[in-house]
Design a protein around this motif. Structure first.
Motif, mmCIF file in Angstrom:
data_model
loop_
_atom_site.group_PDB
_atom_site.id
_atom_site.type_symbol
_atom_site.label_atom_id
_atom_site.label_comp_id
_atom_site.label_asym_id
_atom_site.label_seq_id
_atom_site.Cartn_x
_atom_site.Cartn_y
_atom_site.Cartn_z
ATOM 1 N N MET A 83 0.838 -1.201 0.000
ATOM 2 C CA MET A 83 0.000 0.000 0.000
ATOM 3 C C MET A 83 0.873 1.251 0.000
ATOM 4 S SD MET A 83 -2.829 1.251 2.806
ATOM 5 C CE MET A 83 -4.249 0.394 2.186
ATOM 6 N N LEU A 84 0.435 2.256 -0.760
ATOM 7 C CA LEU A 84 1.180 3.506 -0.795
ATOM 8 C C LEU A 84 1.160 4.156 0.583
ATOM 9 C CD1 LEU A 84 -0.161 5.206 -4.042
ATOM 10 C CD2 LEU A 84 2.116 4.249 -3.674
ATOM 11 N N SER A 85 2.263 4.769 0.955
ATOM 12 C CA SER A 85 2.329 5.470 2.230
ATOM 13 C C SER A 85 1.289 6.585 2.298
ATOM 14 C CB SER A 85 3.720 6.060 2.423
ATOM 15 O OG SER A 85 4.667 5.026 2.508
ATOM 16 N N ARG A 86 1.108 7.268 1.169
ATOM 17 C CA ARG A 86 0.127 8.363 1.173
ATOM 18 C C ARG A 86 -1.267 7.838 1.462
ATOM 19 N NH1 ARG A 86 -3.065 9.713 -2.916
ATOM 20 N NH2 ARG A 86 -1.729 8.582 -4.357
ATOM 21 N N VAL A 111 13.384 5.183 -10.305
ATOM 22 C CA VAL A 111 12.129 5.675 -9.739
ATOM 23 C C VAL A 111 11.645 4.699 -8.664
ATOM 24 C CG1 VAL A 111 9.772 6.407 -10.227
ATOM 25 C CG2 VAL A 111 11.545 6.683 -11.961
ATOM 26 N N TRP A 112 11.279 5.249 -7.523
ATOM 27 C CA TRP A 112 10.782 4.446 -6.412
ATOM 28 C C TRP A 112 9.411 4.943 -6.009
ATOM 29 C CZ3 TRP A 112 14.076 0.550 -4.862
ATOM 30 C CH2 TRP A 112 15.420 0.676 -5.248
ATOM 31 N N MET A 113 8.635 4.015 -5.478
ATOM 32 C CA MET A 113 7.312 4.369 -4.957
ATOM 33 C C MET A 113 7.379 4.215 -3.442
ATOM 34 S SD MET A 113 3.865 2.307 -5.992
ATOM 35 C CE MET A 113 4.556 0.658 -6.044
ATOM 36 N N ARG A 114 6.808 5.190 -2.735
ATOM 37 C CA ARG A 114 6.822 5.119 -1.271
ATOM 38 C C ARG A 114 5.656 4.276 -0.782
ATOM 39 N NH1 ARG A 114 9.126 10.645 0.432
ATOM 40 N NH2 ARG A 114 8.763 11.880 -1.438
ATOM 41 N N THR A 115 5.957 3.170 -0.181
ATOM 42 C CA THR A 115 4.881 2.353 0.378
ATOM 43 C C THR A 115 5.117 2.176 1.859
ATOM 44 O OG1 THR A 115 5.812 0.130 0.314
ATOM 45 C CG2 THR A 115 5.004 1.021 -1.766
ATOM 46 N N ILE A 116 4.119 1.614 2.528
ATOM 47 C CA ILE A 116 4.239 1.435 3.975
ATOM 48 C C ILE A 116 5.324 0.422 4.304
ATOM 49 C CG2 ILE A 116 1.889 2.106 4.512
ATOM 50 C CD1 ILE A 116 1.184 -0.866 4.629
#
Lengths: 263, 311, 502
Positions: free
Chosen positions: B1-4, C259-264
């Motif tokens: 899941m995205l942090s946002r 490119v990176w995606m910020r995830t939990i």
């Protein structure tokens, strides 16, 4: 001429930055009259650097810095040997035909006042002579603003204020030359001008004349660059060739100080 | 899941819970005000401001202190970040950003709560104030139900995590302020207190009936404190909220395969809370206990943000 | 000015004329289903769209204008032969667009050979020198194209516009079909209609196929400007149906040209980005520095070959209206053959003769801004007022290079629900064409837009247009199969009767 360049840019952030990405166009490339003997970029933090090339063909260094970061200093130093070419550019592989450099940008937008003036100054039959006249007249007309650096004013604004930075006057030249139907572009680099002991960050212009090619014009010296200019990047305007394009991810204000000391 | 996405869900949970809490607080205050003789009635509104830590903000507005003004400030004042309308607005804007992750039912509850305030002028009398806070509580119950009917996945858990963290904070504040207002420094615990004020506390956390079930010896401050701190049967008690935080974090950890700072802090807190006896807390200083609980909760909030990289 | 009689795609050549024989089964359905019933179904469809939140925001309307696009229940239909010809033309055109982009940002052969004027490309704001010399993975540029077509007769299709940036509308294609399946199931029993619901799978497959070299399990994302964007519903719909993350600029970070995606659970490397934001906002380091929607460093990652961006940056030059008029030449240059799908005749007002012609015929032409879209900045001569025409005349004289002009076409019509019952309304068509590593494919369907106002030629949703489902039939004799089965049955029954008799 042997030119030693040492130039530091310091950023101070009032609030720590979580991370920082900067795009640097600070590395000169060789041409017939410019040989880069040594060149290096030093940063006072742990960084990841990637060498690249932008669409214009300028050398680009991407800088990736982890935070938290309350400031960063980017130091560029090197040695370049130059020779006199009468301002004519030789030995550069051009990415675009000259016609591309007739395009307007926000900073070099068409301006009737500039066009009118340029038309009056350049009444000769010889385009090259016209451009030299334009260069000299511009240097005479627009005073150097000693209190500012960098490029903030668009050509039209600089024209009205009649005081501008070297880069802003160069953009004015670009706009004026284009209004005459001459392809022109902005050049960023270093110049050893006036009484300075070492080359300073500088901006000037190049215009294209059929049969000759690209020729440099520096309204500040009112001459073509000789062997005291180090050419780094070109683009349609100063923003496109900016030595440092940065992105802040935090809410802070950047404080930029440029300090070039004698080698 | 995205942090946002996770961050929006978490904040959605916090803001909606906060709106619900303020609605309960206002409702209880209105009732108390109506029941009490005048000076005590005014004091009830002062304490409502103190509980939400907005007394300074209210003073800064420069409005003359009046029950109607305080009620407006806490409910419909769009300029005050701690008002119900602003909390619901923040909940809704977080919900909008993750709308496709929510069920229609959950979104509708939030949206309807927001629409309650559309074009509504300041509530002019106690009746109108009660009307609006009751409507907010209704939507909050609808939302609570919708969240429980959502898929048992990360989406739900982040909303519940936000709710649990917010609830811990709210209950601790409520108890801290009311207790001190009601207990002048020279008074002994269990001395003469205003019975209605204690009822207010119970009403705010929907525990009037629960209290009667759990305590047979009538309304005493020590029992109310015990209920709100140490009885896991009451969902809004500190011990229950602390345990809920641990449980939800554990569900998330099982999904992400990552345990972190937030898990450790929450588990420590819940273990400590499970052993806490309210009598000992009262003897060694309730105020200090609650302040440190609130501070710890804020630290936990920070740890959650770091662990899930809310950024 | 009276319009020429338009070709109706179901009812045939004109008022009172016989319906098109091939579509007799459909015209029968239209004639035998009571108008009230059609209207009821249409309202049911629209109610669903409203509930689903398939809305769009109208620019310039402040009152929180979230509207649904009106839906019309009568489908528009393509016969298999028509579709096959269209598809061929579309594939050829999109292949040419890809070749053009590859060339124009690389060698620029087409300019060197003088096929189109160099300044038209180099001086065009849609040509992005900032990304010249960069090559998308596998040299595919226009991964998702929406080619706007109009029709004037049974075999007369014209390309009105190429959309090679971030064409939208595909969610309507899918949702309209869903609604039709639910509300008019009898149509699908009678006709074999090619399915469109594979679109998300095909799109995802296209995305994966263009991942950078050496990536075996590419992570794909859809980059949206956010929930205030008018097409946000479509963004979330597509991301959900493909099972990929819907990200905003702030969810992505570039580090070390990756490119990176910020995830939990921490950073996740991103390989393929379907972006629904414009070039200008893509990377503040390279394009607009004030953009908060984009991802700083994205272009560096792209230049390094570490990420695929769909569609590639710089594509705007291919669908520019000034370039459009040269598409026949462009197609010929790269494919070696004539364009199978013709352009609408176009006067480039930058050319003095064309300008003179346009100024003389303003009352019969459609004049468009080269850089306009969504039906804004457009003059429809035959329906414009005198004042509107004069305003355009002044604008044209001031800045001729910003305009093109086209004849007012007698766009085909399809029966459409109006206040008084079914009536012909003009339509256009946007099929979606996907380009991946395994070639170019056309999804059998598309978005039919319909001008709901009588006589109107403006189909844009922002200007009161609606949509229809678009059927691509799989049988040459639609409805005949069922017809035949009935006949056989009757015969058998008859035979049996005879047999018993004898």
């Amino acid at each position: 001429m042997r030119l030693l360049i040492e130039h530091r840019t310091t950023f101070r952030f009032p609030e720590p930055q979580p991370r920082l990405i900067q795009m640097l166009r600070v590395t000169p490339q060789n041409n017939h009259d410019q040989t880069v003997v040594a060149w290096r970029i030093d940063v006072d933090r742990d960084v990841r650097m990637r060498e690249d090339c932008d669409g214009w063909g300028n050398a680009v260094t991407m800088l990736y810095v982890d935070g938290p970061l309350d400031g960063i200093e980017i130091a560029v130093s090197g040695e370049v040997v130059t020779s006199e070419s009468g301002g004519v550019l030789h030995g550069v592989r051009e990415r675009f035909p000259p016609t591309l450099f007739l395009r307007d940008t926000t900073a070099t937008a068409r301006d009737p006042a500039i066009a009118l003036w340029a038309g009056e100054v350049a009444r000769g039959a010889d385009r090259l002579a016209d451009l030299h006249r334009l260069n000299a007249a511009l240097g005479e007309r627009i005073a150097i603003d000693p209190h500012r650096a960098g490029v903030e004013l668009a050509a039209g604004e600089a024209w009205q204020q009649e005081r501008a930075t070297a880069g802003e006057i160069a953009q004015l030249f670009v706009a004026a030359a284009r209004s005459l139907g001459t392809p022109a572009r902005y050049v960023s680099g270093y110049g050893l001008i006036g009484g300075e002991r070492a080359p300073q960050p500088h901006g000037w212009a190049e215009a294209h004349v059929d049969g000759i090619g690209w020729i440099g014009f520096d309204p500040v010296t009112r001459l073509s660059p000789q062997d005291r200019h180090v050419r780094v990047a070109v683009a349609l305007d100063a923003a496109g060739a900016a030595p440092i394009a940065g992105s802040r991810l935090g809410p802070a204000v950047e404080v930029l100080t440029i300090d070039a000391s004698a080698a | 899941m995205l942090s946002r996405t996770a961050s929006s869900l978490y904040w959605l949970g916090r803001y909606f819970e906060r709106a619900d809490f303020i609605a309960r607080l206002v409702e209880a205050t209105v009732r108390l005000d109506v029941l009490s003789p005048r000076p005590a009635g005014e004091a009830a509104w002062t304490s409502a401001l103190t509980v939400t830590e907005t007394d300074a903000a209210f003073a800064a507005e420069g409005t003359k202190f009046h029950r109607r003004e305080v009620a407006r400030f806490l409910t419909v004042d769009a300029g005050h970040p701690g008002s119900i309308v602003r909390c619901i607005g923040m909940a809704r804007s977080n919900a909008r950003a993750v709308r496709t992750a929510l069920t229609r039912e959950a979104w509708t509850a939030i949206n309807r709560a927001w629409l309650l305030f559309e074009g509504r002028p300041a509530a002019s009398d106690a009746g109108a104030v009660l009307g609006i806070v009751e409507a907010v509580q209704n939507e909050a119950r609808g939302f609570e139900g919708a969240v429980h009917r959502m898929l048992r996945n990360q989406t739900t858990w982040f909303v519940r995590l936000g709710q649990a963290v917010e609830r811990s904070d709210n209950t601790a504040r409520l108890l801290d302020v009311k207790y001190h207002l009601l207990l002048p420094e020279h008074e002994r615990v269990g001395g003469v207190v205003d019975r209605d004020q204690w009822t207010t506390i119970l009403q705010t956390v929907s525990a009037v009936t629960a209290y009667r079930w759990l305590y047979s010896d009538g309304l005493t401050p020590a029992n109310v404190i015990d209920l709100l701190i140490a009885r896991s049967e009451l969902p809004r008690s500190l011990v229950a909220s602390a345990q809920e935080t641990v449980d939800v974090l554990a569900l998330l950890a099982r999904r992400t395969g990552q345990h972190g700072e937030a898990d450790r802090m929450a588990r420590n807190r819940a273990n400590r809370m499970a052993k806490t006896r309210s009598g000992e807390v009262i003897a060694s200083g309730l105020h200090e206990f609650l302040r440190s609980f609130i501070d710890e909760n804020a630290l936990l909030h920070g740890a959650i943000g770091r662990q899930f990289k809310f950024g | 000015m009276p319009m020429r009689q338009a070709f109706d795609e179901i009812m045939g050549a004109g008022e009172g004329g016989p319906p098109r024989a091939e579509l007799a089964a459909l015209s029968r359905w239209i004639e035998t289903t009571p108008a009230d019933e059609l209207r009821r179904r249409q309202q049911a469809a629209e109610a669903t769209f409203r509930q689903l939140g398939i809305t769009f925001a109208v620019y310039g309307e402040s009152d929180a204008a979230e509207r649904i696009i009106p839906f019309d229940i009568v489908p528009r239909v393509f016969l298999p032969g028509e579709w096959a010809r269209l598809s061929e033309g579309l594939v050829q055109r999109v292949e040419a667009i890809n070749a053009f982009l590859h060339d124009i940002y690389g060698e620029r052969r087409i300019l060197a050979e003088g096929v189109l004027p160099a300044d038209l490309v180099l001086g065009n704001p849609q040509f992005r020198p900032e990304i010249a010399g960069m090559r998308p993975p596998h040299d595919i540029w226009a991964h998702i194209c929406g080619i706007d077509l109009v029709r004037t007769g049974p075999d007369d299709f014209f390309v009105l516009e190429d959309n090679a940036r971030t064409p939208s509308g595909v969610s309507y294609m899918l949702e309209n079909r869903e609604a039709m399946l639910r509300l008019c199931p009898e149509l699908f029993r009678r006709f074999r209609v090619a399915a469109v619901d594979s679109y998300p799978d095909r799109l995802l497959e296209t995305m994966k196929s263009v991942a950078p070299h050496g990536v075996s399990q590419p992570v794909c994302v859809l980059l949206t400007p956010g929930h205030y964007n008018s097409a946000y519903y479509e963004h979330s719909f597509l991301a959900d149906s493909m099972g990929i993350e819907l990200v905003e600029g702030a969810d992505l970070v570039v580090d070390d040209d990756i490119v990176w995606m910020r995830t939990i659970a921490g950073r996740v490397k991103v390989d393929v980005i379907y972006r629904r934001i414009d070039d200008d906002f893509l990377d503040p380091l390279v394009f607009r520095p004030d953009s908060a929607l984009g991802v700083p460093g994205l272009i560096a990652a792209y230049a390094a070959g570490n990420v695929a961006i769909l569609n590639a940056p710089g594509n705007g030059i291919a669908d520019d209206k000034a370039i459009y008029s040269y598409m026949p030449e462009i197609v010929r240059f790269y494919s070696g053959g004539d364009a199978k799908l013709p352009n609408v005749e176009t006067w480039r007002c930058r050319e003095p003769q064309a300008l003179a012609y346009t100024l003389d015929h303003l009352d019969e032409l459609v004049v468009k801004l080269v850089d306009g879209s969504g039906g804004y900045g457009m003059l429809v001569g035959p329906t414009a007022s005198k004042a509107e025409i004069e305003a355009f005349r002044a604008a044209l004289i001031a800045e001729p290079h910003r305009y093109i002009a086209q004849p007012t076409l007698a766009l085909s019509t399809v029966p459409t629900m109006a206040d008084q019952g079914l009536a012909p309304r003009h339509v256009d068509f946007r099929p979606f064409v996907l380009s991946g590593r395994r070639g170019v494919q056309v999804v059998p369907g598309g978005l039919t837009r319909v001008a709901l106002k009588e006589g109107s030629l403006v189909v844009n949703s922002s200007q009161g247009g609606g949509t229809k489902d678009s059927f691509v039939l799989m049988d040459d004799q639609p409805g005949a199969a069922q017809q035949m089965r009935t006949d056989v049955m009757t015969q058998t029954l008859g035979a049996m009767t005879q047999e018993t008799r004898s």
